[in-house]
Write an enzyme that holds these catalytic residues in place. Structure first.
Site, PDB file in Angstrom:
ATOM      1  N   HIS A  59       0.958  -3.235   9.122  1.00 45.38           N
ATOM      2  CA  HIS A  59       2.390  -3.073   8.877  1.00 45.38           C
ATOM      3  C   HIS A  59       3.086  -2.401  10.050  1.00 45.38           C
ATOM      4  CE1 HIS A  59       2.832  -4.408   4.733  1.00 45.38           C
ATOM      5  NE2 HIS A  59       1.664  -3.850   4.479  1.00 45.38           N
TER       6      HIS A  59
ATOM      7  N   ARG B 185      -1.512   2.249   7.251  1.00 47.58           N
ATOM      8  CA  ARG B 185      -1.185   0.831   7.378  1.00 47.58           C
ATOM      9  C   ARG B 185      -0.687   0.487   8.778  1.00 47.58           C
ATOM     10  NH1 ARG B 185      -4.172  -1.588   4.890  1.00 47.58           N
ATOM     11  NH2 ARG B 185      -2.901  -3.457   4.566  1.00 47.58           N
TER      12      ARG B 185
ATOM     13  N   ASP C 264       8.362  -1.016   8.001  1.00 51.77           N
ATOM     14  CA  ASP C 264       7.876  -1.452   6.683  1.00 51.77           C
ATOM     15  C   ASP C 264       7.494  -0.233   5.846  1.00 51.77           C
ATOM     16  OD1 ASP C 264       7.988  -4.071   7.664  1.00 51.77           O
ATOM     17  OD2 ASP C 264       5.852  -4.141   8.126  1.00 51.77           O
TER      18      ASP C 264
ATOM     19  N   HIS D 232       0.823  -1.206   0.000  1.00 51.82           N
ATOM     20  CA  HIS D 232       0.000   0.000   0.000  1.00 51.82           C
ATOM     21  C   HIS D 232       0.862   1.263   0.000  1.00 51.82           C
ATOM     22  CE1 HIS D 232      -3.349  -2.671   1.172  1.00 51.82           C
ATOM     23  NE2 HIS D 232      -4.156  -1.667   0.886  1.00 51.82           N
TER      24      HIS D 232
END
Length: 243
Positions: free
Chosen positions: A201, A195, A205, A162
């Site tokens: 995540h 995220r 990340d 994403h």
């Protein structure tokens, strides 16, 4: 044997991505996965589960859970979780200053679809190679977006697909409309933080994925076909902006 399994896993991943893209519309990528930079070779491994880097990831996970208490921010994070290119591009309508759609901006839309489908390829190998456990799995808790749990469970957390998509979109759109760059990057930054908020995540990340997006974007600049389509997209924007 391990190498063969890795190649099979990557192959299945690529096939699934291709099937999803074809289902949306005809796509022409500017490079193959083999021609794109290998992030396994140029990015560091994700933090281990001990040490200050992972401590920061845990603190940010807890921060994300607190953000869920803000209904407005939580709703944005839920919308940002939708895994389609159409949803991604329209997220940037306000920041870009124009409705992005196949009907309203066909040349820009074509550039975005082809470019994002190309950059998407760089996330495949590191996800399969590092196999990092996602935060909601690590803590055995639920995602804010519980509906996507089955889809992402067991899929590598590093890097964040994403975030790569969101930051790449901002890079592309800011090349078309430089005056909107600040708004576009601010929205892309929020897109990545979503995220962390949903629990899909780790912060590391997301941080690394912004760099990964820049690596993919830089590769696009070497494609004559990309440069040609970018020129068409810029011309379309200039024409529509005068109306």
């Amino acid at each position: 044997m391990k190498t063969m399994f890795f190649k099979m896993l990557v192959g299945v991943f690529v096939l699934c991505c291709a099937m999803q893209v074809v289902a949306q519309e005809k796509i022409e990528t500017y490079f193959t996965m083999e021609e794109m930079p290998d992030l396994v070779k140029c990015l560091p491994a994700p933090p281990d589960t001990v040490g200050t880097e992972f401590d920061h990831d845990v603190l940010r996970y807890m921060w994300g859970k607190r953000q869920r208490l803000n209904k407005e921010r939580a709703d944005i994070a839920r919308r940002d979780a939708v895994w389609t290119l159409e949803a991604l591009f329209t997220t940037f309508n306000d920041s870009f200053g124009m409705e992005l759609s196949k009907e309203n901006t066909p040349e820009i839309w074509k550039l975005l679809m082809n470019s994002m489908s190309t950059i998407d390829l760089i996330r495949v190998q590191p996800k399969a190679y590092f196999k990092r456990v996602r935060p909601f799995e690590h803590f055995q808790e639920h995602l804010l977006t519980i509906e996507e749990e089955d889809e992402v469970r067991g899929e590598g957390s590093y890097p964040s697909g994403h975030t790569i998509r969101g930051w790449s979109t901002a890079l592309l759109l800011s090349e078309i409309n430089p005056a909107a760059a600040e708004r576009l990057y601010a929205r892309a930054w929020m897109y990545g933080e979503s995220r962390v908020i949903v629990g899909a995540h780790w912060q590391s990340d997301v941080d690394t994925s912004r760099l990964a997006a820049s690596i993919g974007y830089a590769k696009l600049q070497t494609s004559p076909a990309f440069r040609k389509q970018m020129a068409k997209a810029q011309a379309e924007f200039a024409k529509k902006s005068k109306k």
